[in-house]
Design a protein around this motif. Structure first.
Motif, PDB file in Angstrom:
ATOM      1  N   ARG A 127       0.851  -1.187   0.000  1.00  0.00           N
ATOM      2  CA  ARG A 127       0.000   0.000   0.000  1.00  0.00           C
ATOM      3  C   ARG A 127       0.884   1.233   0.000  1.00  0.00           C
ATOM      4  O   ARG A 127       1.918   1.274   0.674  1.00  0.00           O
ATOM      5  CB  ARG A 127      -0.897   0.013   1.225  1.00  0.00           C
ATOM      6  CG  ARG A 127      -1.859   1.174   1.307  1.00  0.00           C
ATOM      7  CD  ARG A 127      -3.014   1.046   0.311  1.00  0.00           C
ATOM      8  NE  ARG A 127      -3.856   2.238   0.331  1.00  0.00           N
ATOM      9  CZ  ARG A 127      -4.922   2.375   1.100  1.00  0.00           C
ATOM     10  NH1 ARG A 127      -5.287   1.395   1.915  1.00  0.00           N
ATOM     11  NH2 ARG A 127      -5.629   3.493   1.049  1.00  0.00           N
ATOM     12  N   ILE A 128       0.487   2.228  -0.792  1.00  0.00           N
ATOM     13  CA  ILE A 128       1.139   3.529  -0.763  1.00  0.00           C
ATOM     14  C   ILE A 128       0.141   4.540  -0.218  1.00  0.00           C
ATOM     15  O   ILE A 128      -0.980   4.631  -0.724  1.00  0.00           O
ATOM     16  CB  ILE A 128       1.627   3.946  -2.166  1.00  0.00           C
ATOM     17  CG1 ILE A 128       2.655   2.938  -2.680  1.00  0.00           C
ATOM     18  CG2 ILE A 128       2.205   5.350  -2.135  1.00  0.00           C
ATOM     19  CD1 ILE A 128       3.109   3.188  -4.108  1.00  0.00           C
ATOM     20  N   LEU A 129       0.535   5.271   0.798  1.00  0.00           N
ATOM     21  CA  LEU A 129      -0.312   6.274   1.428  1.00  0.00           C
ATOM     22  C   LEU A 129       0.317   7.643   1.273  1.00  0.00           C
ATOM     23  O   LEU A 129       1.545   7.767   1.274  1.00  0.00           O
ATOM     24  CB  LEU A 129      -0.461   5.997   2.921  1.00  0.00           C
ATOM     25  CG  LEU A 129      -1.528   5.053   3.445  1.00  0.00           C
ATOM     26  CD1 LEU A 129      -1.501   5.035   4.961  1.00  0.00           C
ATOM     27  CD2 LEU A 129      -2.902   5.424   2.942  1.00  0.00           C
ATOM     28  N   LYS A 130      -0.514   8.654   1.213  1.00  0.00           N
ATOM     29  CA  LYS A 130      -0.006  10.006   1.268  1.00  0.00           C
ATOM     30  C   LYS A 130       0.034  10.468   2.721  1.00  0.00           C
ATOM     31  O   LYS A 130      -0.735   9.996   3.562  1.00  0.00           O
ATOM     32  CB  LYS A 130      -0.879  10.934   0.438  1.00  0.00           C
ATOM     33  CG  LYS A 130      -0.821  10.640  -1.064  1.00  0.00           C
ATOM     34  CD  LYS A 130      -1.627  11.654  -1.851  1.00  0.00           C
ATOM     35  CE  LYS A 130      -1.512  11.372  -3.351  1.00  0.00           C
ATOM     36  NZ  LYS A 130      -2.303  12.341  -4.157  1.00  0.00           N
ATOM     37  N   ILE A 131       0.936  11.377   3.008  1.00  0.00           N
ATOM     38  CA  ILE A 131       1.064  11.917   4.374  1.00  0.00           C
ATOM     39  C   ILE A 131      -0.301  12.435   4.833  1.00  0.00           C
ATOM     40  O   ILE A 131      -0.986  13.162   4.118  1.00  0.00           O
ATOM     41  CB  ILE A 131       2.107  13.044   4.415  1.00  0.00           C
ATOM     42  CG1 ILE A 131       3.497  12.473   4.104  1.00  0.00           C
ATOM     43  CG2 ILE A 131       2.106  13.748   5.762  1.00  0.00           C
ATOM     44  CD1 ILE A 131       4.564  13.535   3.939  1.00  0.00           C
ATOM     45  N   GLN A 187      -2.979  10.657   5.420  1.00  0.00           N
ATOM     46  CA  GLN A 187      -4.076   9.724   5.167  1.00  0.00           C
ATOM     47  C   GLN A 187      -4.164   8.682   6.276  1.00  0.00           C
ATOM     48  O   GLN A 187      -3.227   8.500   7.062  1.00  0.00           O
ATOM     49  CB  GLN A 187      -3.890   9.026   3.820  1.00  0.00           C
ATOM     50  CG  GLN A 187      -4.177   9.911   2.627  1.00  0.00           C
ATOM     51  CD  GLN A 187      -4.117   9.152   1.309  1.00  0.00           C
ATOM     52  OE1 GLN A 187      -3.277   8.266   1.115  1.00  0.00           O
ATOM     53  NE2 GLN A 187      -5.020   9.500   0.391  1.00  0.00           N
ATOM     54  N   PRO A 236       5.836   9.770   7.090  1.00  0.00           N
ATOM     55  CA  PRO A 236       6.911   9.030   6.415  1.00  0.00           C
ATOM     56  C   PRO A 236       7.632   8.043   7.335  1.00  0.00           C
ATOM     57  O   PRO A 236       8.106   6.998   6.876  1.00  0.00           O
ATOM     58  CB  PRO A 236       7.843  10.142   5.935  1.00  0.00           C
ATOM     59  CG  PRO A 236       6.946  11.314   5.746  1.00  0.00           C
ATOM     60  CD  PRO A 236       5.928  11.221   6.859  1.00  0.00           C
ATOM     61  N   THR A 255       6.694   4.368   7.196  1.00  0.00           N
ATOM     62  CA  THR A 255       7.076   3.517   6.064  1.00  0.00           C
ATOM     63  C   THR A 255       7.838   2.318   6.618  1.00  0.00           C
ATOM     64  O   THR A 255       8.865   2.479   7.278  1.00  0.00           O
ATOM     65  CB  THR A 255       7.955   4.293   5.077  1.00  0.00           C
ATOM     66  OG1 THR A 255       7.177   5.328   4.470  1.00  0.00           O
ATOM     67  CG2 THR A 255       8.498   3.367   3.990  1.00  0.00           C
ATOM     68  N   THR A 315       4.247   2.199   2.246  1.00  0.00           N
ATOM     69  CA  THR A 315       5.079   3.353   1.922  1.00  0.00           C
ATOM     70  C   THR A 315       4.246   4.612   2.099  1.00  0.00           C
ATOM     71  O   THR A 315       3.146   4.708   1.553  1.00  0.00           O
ATOM     72  CB  THR A 315       5.605   3.283   0.476  1.00  0.00           C
ATOM     73  OG1 THR A 315       6.335   2.060   0.301  1.00  0.00           O
ATOM     74  CG2 THR A 315       6.504   4.463   0.168  1.00  0.00           C
ATOM     75  N   VAL A 316       4.770   5.556   2.867  1.00  0.00           N
ATOM     76  CA  VAL A 316       4.087   6.833   3.075  1.00  0.00           C
ATOM     77  C   VAL A 316       4.883   7.921   2.359  1.00  0.00           C
ATOM     78  O   VAL A 316       6.075   8.116   2.643  1.00  0.00           O
ATOM     79  CB  VAL A 316       3.957   7.171   4.568  1.00  0.00           C
ATOM     80  CG1 VAL A 316       3.213   8.490   4.752  1.00  0.00           C
ATOM     81  CG2 VAL A 316       3.243   6.052   5.301  1.00  0.00           C
ATOM     82  N   VAL A 317       4.214   8.605   1.419  1.00  0.00           N
ATOM     83  CA  VAL A 317       4.911   9.616   0.608  1.00  0.00           C
ATOM     84  C   VAL A 317       4.271  11.005   0.759  1.00  0.00           C
ATOM     85  O   VAL A 317       3.126  11.105   1.186  1.00  0.00           O
ATOM     86  CB  VAL A 317       4.938   9.209  -0.874  1.00  0.00           C
ATOM     87  CG1 VAL A 317       5.736   7.935  -1.052  1.00  0.00           C
ATOM     88  CG2 VAL A 317       3.511   9.055  -1.418  1.00  0.00           C
TER      89      VAL A 317
END
Lengths: 114, 113
Positions: free
Chosen positions: A11-15, A17, A83, A86, A112-114
């Motif tokens: 999973r990729i998350l935005k800061i 979320q 981040p 992550t 991963t938090v981007v």
């Protein structure tokens, strides 16, 4: 028996979320655990539960929440992703908390938090 | 604070050789010392474990040596095979009402054919 099942696998998350990492076990284990694995750091305990309705903090609980409404499920909630979160997250379960009790791990969720 | 220290971080051994991974712990309340094996993309799986009342435990090609006075324990893999290539974690836990494992940093083992 599927053992310990984690979803999602990636999973990729935005800061900022939020998301919930799911964990389910079909071994009728009372004890369940969440660990995070960072490169070169081994696994660190986030939260654990000794039975339905009972949870407690591990070594690195900040930024996470858990609940245990059933024996089978132990979801991990991230409210405001950062981040620093992550990591690869592993859920585990064991029949009891006594020594010699084997802990069974799921295949992990790579976040991963981007 | 790192309660279980593991070395080396990475290890390359020739097929048929002996792989040795070492761990040291600080907390004298620990009374269960498992080793976990992890293949890429998988969760850790229990390999072998020891209690502090014995100095050695052997299961097939895998042996744990335990030195209570030095607070050290090690994993020996005899006749190492390419299929043993994985990351190995030592861990420790105490009588706390839950199997709360404290892990070492891990050792990436590569067995060259």
């Amino acid at each position: 028996n599927a053992g310990v099942t984690q979803t999602p696998k990636f999973r990729i998350l935005k800061i900022g979320q939020s998301m919930t990492l799911q964990c389910a076990q079909d071994m009728n284990h009372n004890y369940m655990y969440w660990y995070r694995q960072d490169p070169g750091m081994g696994l660190k305990l986030i939260y654990y539960s000794v039975g339905a309705g009972i949870t407690d903090k591990g070594e690195v609980p900040n930024g996470y929440n858990v609940s245990r409404s059933t024996t089978e499920d132990f979801p991990l909630r991230l409210e405001l992703a950062a981040p620093s979160q992550t990591s690869v997250y592993f859920c585990a379960s064991s029949y009891s908390g006594g020594r010699d009790t084997e802990a069974f791990f799921g295949q992990g969720t790579r976040l991963t938090v981007v | 604070q790192q309660q279980v220290k593991q070395s080396p971080q990475s290890l390359i051994v020739q097929k048929g050789g002996i792989s040795i991974i070492n761990c040291a712990y600080e907390n004298t309340a620990f009374d269960y010392f498992p080793w976990y094996q992890q293949f890429p993309g998988k969760g850790p799986a229990l390999l072998i474990a020891i209690r502090p009342d014995v100095s050695e435990k052997k299961e097939g090609r895998f042996t744990i040596s335990f030195n209570k006075s030095a607070k050290q324990f090690s994993l020996h893999i005899m006749d190492s095979q390419p299929g043993d290539s994985a990351t190995y974690f030592c861990a420790a836990s105490g009588i706390q009402g839950a199997q709360k494992l404290v892990f070492g940093q891990g050792t990436r083992l590569t067995i060259n054919p």
